[in-house]
Design a protein around this motif. Structure first.
Motif, PDB file in Angstrom:
ATOM      1  N   ALA A 133      -1.300   3.300  -9.197  1.00  5.93           N
ATOM      2  CA  ALA A 133      -1.929   3.259  -7.875  1.00  5.93           C
ATOM      3  C   ALA A 133      -3.420   3.553  -7.963  1.00  5.93           C
ATOM      4  O   ALA A 133      -4.232   2.888  -7.301  1.00  5.93           O
ATOM      5  CB  ALA A 133      -1.244   4.258  -6.940  1.00  5.93           C
ATOM      6  N   VAL A 134      -3.803   4.516  -8.780  1.00  5.13           N
ATOM      7  CA  VAL A 134      -5.229   4.839  -8.951  1.00  5.13           C
ATOM      8  C   VAL A 134      -5.962   3.677  -9.598  1.00  5.13           C
ATOM      9  O   VAL A 134      -7.058   3.296  -9.166  1.00  5.13           O
ATOM     10  CB  VAL A 134      -5.389   6.139  -9.771  1.00  5.13           C
ATOM     11  CG1 VAL A 134      -6.831   6.344 -10.206  1.00  5.13           C
ATOM     12  CG2 VAL A 134      -4.895   7.329  -8.972  1.00  5.13           C
ATOM     13  N   ARG A 135      -5.372   3.097 -10.615  1.00  2.00           N
ATOM     14  CA  ARG A 135      -6.008   1.961 -11.301  1.00  2.00           C
ATOM     15  C   ARG A 135      -6.212   0.798 -10.334  1.00  2.00           C
ATOM     16  O   ARG A 135      -7.262   0.153 -10.334  1.00  2.00           O
ATOM     17  CB  ARG A 135      -5.138   1.536 -12.471  1.00  2.00           C
ATOM     18  CG  ARG A 135      -5.706   0.405 -13.272  1.00  2.00           C
ATOM     19  CD  ARG A 135      -4.826   0.095 -14.455  1.00  2.00           C
ATOM     20  NE  ARG A 135      -5.392  -0.992 -15.227  1.00  2.00           N
ATOM     21  CZ  ARG A 135      -4.688  -1.853 -15.905  1.00  2.00           C
ATOM     22  NH1 ARG A 135      -3.381  -1.744 -15.946  1.00  2.00           N
ATOM     23  NH2 ARG A 135      -5.270  -2.810 -16.577  1.00  2.00           N
ATOM     24  N   ARG A 136      -5.223   0.541  -9.521  1.00  2.00           N
ATOM     25  CA  ARG A 136      -5.316  -0.557  -8.556  1.00  2.00           C
ATOM     26  C   ARG A 136      -6.407  -0.282  -7.517  1.00  2.00           C
ATOM     27  O   ARG A 136      -7.171  -1.177  -7.156  1.00  2.00           O
ATOM     28  CB  ARG A 136      -3.969  -0.739  -7.872  1.00  2.00           C
ATOM     29  CG  ARG A 136      -3.914  -1.924  -6.974  1.00  2.00           C
ATOM     30  CD  ARG A 136      -2.515  -2.146  -6.481  1.00  2.00           C
ATOM     31  NE  ARG A 136      -2.499  -3.277  -5.578  1.00  2.00           N
ATOM     32  CZ  ARG A 136      -1.498  -3.606  -4.810  1.00  2.00           C
ATOM     33  NH1 ARG A 136      -0.406  -2.900  -4.857  1.00  2.00           N
ATOM     34  NH2 ARG A 136      -1.570  -4.634  -4.011  1.00  2.00           N
ATOM     35  N   ARG A 159       0.820  -1.204   0.000  1.00  2.00           N
ATOM     36  CA  ARG A 159       0.000   0.000   0.000  1.00  2.00           C
ATOM     37  C   ARG A 159       0.854   1.253   0.000  1.00  2.00           C
ATOM     38  O   ARG A 159       0.472   2.278  -0.550  1.00  2.00           O
ATOM     39  CB  ARG A 159      -0.924   0.020   1.206  1.00  2.00           C
ATOM     40  CG  ARG A 159      -2.001  -1.014   1.139  1.00  2.00           C
ATOM     41  CD  ARG A 159      -2.918  -0.889   2.306  1.00  2.00           C
ATOM     42  NE  ARG A 159      -3.911  -1.941   2.270  1.00  2.00           N
ATOM     43  CZ  ARG A 159      -4.905  -2.032   3.105  1.00  2.00           C
ATOM     44  NH1 ARG A 159      -5.030  -1.153   4.076  1.00  2.00           N
ATOM     45  NH2 ARG A 159      -5.771  -3.011   2.999  1.00  2.00           N
ATOM     46  N   HIS A 160       2.001   1.189   0.624  1.00  2.00           N
ATOM     47  CA  HIS A 160       2.863   2.348   0.739  1.00  2.00           C
ATOM     48  C   HIS A 160       3.926   2.390  -0.352  1.00  2.00           C
ATOM     49  O   HIS A 160       4.709   3.335  -0.408  1.00  2.00           O
ATOM     50  CB  HIS A 160       3.543   2.370   2.107  1.00  2.00           C
ATOM     51  CG  HIS A 160       2.566   2.362   3.234  1.00  2.00           C
ATOM     52  ND1 HIS A 160       1.785   3.441   3.536  1.00  2.00           N
ATOM     53  CD2 HIS A 160       2.227   1.397   4.109  1.00  2.00           C
ATOM     54  CE1 HIS A 160       1.017   3.158   4.565  1.00  2.00           C
ATOM     55  NE2 HIS A 160       1.272   1.910   4.933  1.00  2.00           N
ATOM     56  N   LEU A 161       3.947   1.409  -1.233  1.00  2.00           N
ATOM     57  CA  LEU A 161       4.974   1.342  -2.267  1.00  2.00           C
ATOM     58  C   LEU A 161       4.872   2.507  -3.243  1.00  2.00           C
ATOM     59  O   LEU A 161       5.882   3.116  -3.596  1.00  2.00           O
ATOM     60  CB  LEU A 161       4.889   0.011  -3.013  1.00  2.00           C
ATOM     61  CG  LEU A 161       5.943  -0.214  -4.087  1.00  2.00           C
ATOM     62  CD1 LEU A 161       7.333  -0.227  -3.456  1.00  2.00           C
ATOM     63  CD2 LEU A 161       5.685  -1.515  -4.803  1.00  2.00           C
ATOM     64  N   ALA A 162       3.662   2.854  -3.669  1.00  2.00           N
ATOM     65  CA  ALA A 162       3.498   3.953  -4.621  1.00  2.00           C
ATOM     66  C   ALA A 162       3.924   5.278  -4.009  1.00  2.00           C
ATOM     67  O   ALA A 162       4.607   6.081  -4.657  1.00  2.00           O
ATOM     68  CB  ALA A 162       2.054   4.022  -5.085  1.00  2.00           C
ATOM     69  N   THR A 163       3.551   5.512  -2.775  1.00  2.00           N
ATOM     70  CA  THR A 163       3.940   6.752  -2.103  1.00  2.00           C
ATOM     71  C   THR A 163       5.445   6.813  -1.918  1.00  2.00           C
ATOM     72  O   THR A 163       6.077   7.845  -2.186  1.00  2.00           O
ATOM     73  CB  THR A 163       3.249   6.854  -0.733  1.00  2.00           C
ATOM     74  OG1 THR A 163       1.848   6.725  -0.917  1.00  2.00           O
ATOM     75  CG2 THR A 163       3.553   8.171  -0.067  1.00  2.00           C
TER      76      THR A 163
END
Length: 72
Positions: free
Chosen positions: A57-60, A3-7
């Motif tokens: 991230a949005v797509r997921r 969950r924090h990978l994109a950030t």
């Protein structure tokens, strides 16, 4: 963690492009490569990479929301 990978990736790319020139060996290989690429291109590539990560991230998140609606 995922969950924090994109950030984390977005922050890493942003800080990496801002500090790309610091702490490089003067006239070293990476220093010359940075000047060959140019700072404008480096910022552009960082922006593209950031846009890709945010889009992923949005797509997921949308897929998870839709899956939760179908199940519930």
């Amino acid at each position: 963690m995922t969950r924090h990978l994109a950030t984390f990736t977005a922050l890493l790319l942003g800080s990496g492009s801002a500090l790309a020139h610091d702490h490089l060996v003067l006239d070293g290989t990476l220093h010359r490569a940075l000047h060959a690429i140019g700072s404008e291109r480096l910022v552009m590539f960082g922006g593209i990479a950031l846009a890709v990560v945010v889009g992923w991230a949005v797509r997921r998140a949308v897929r998870r929301r839709d899956a939760a609606r179908r199940e519930g």
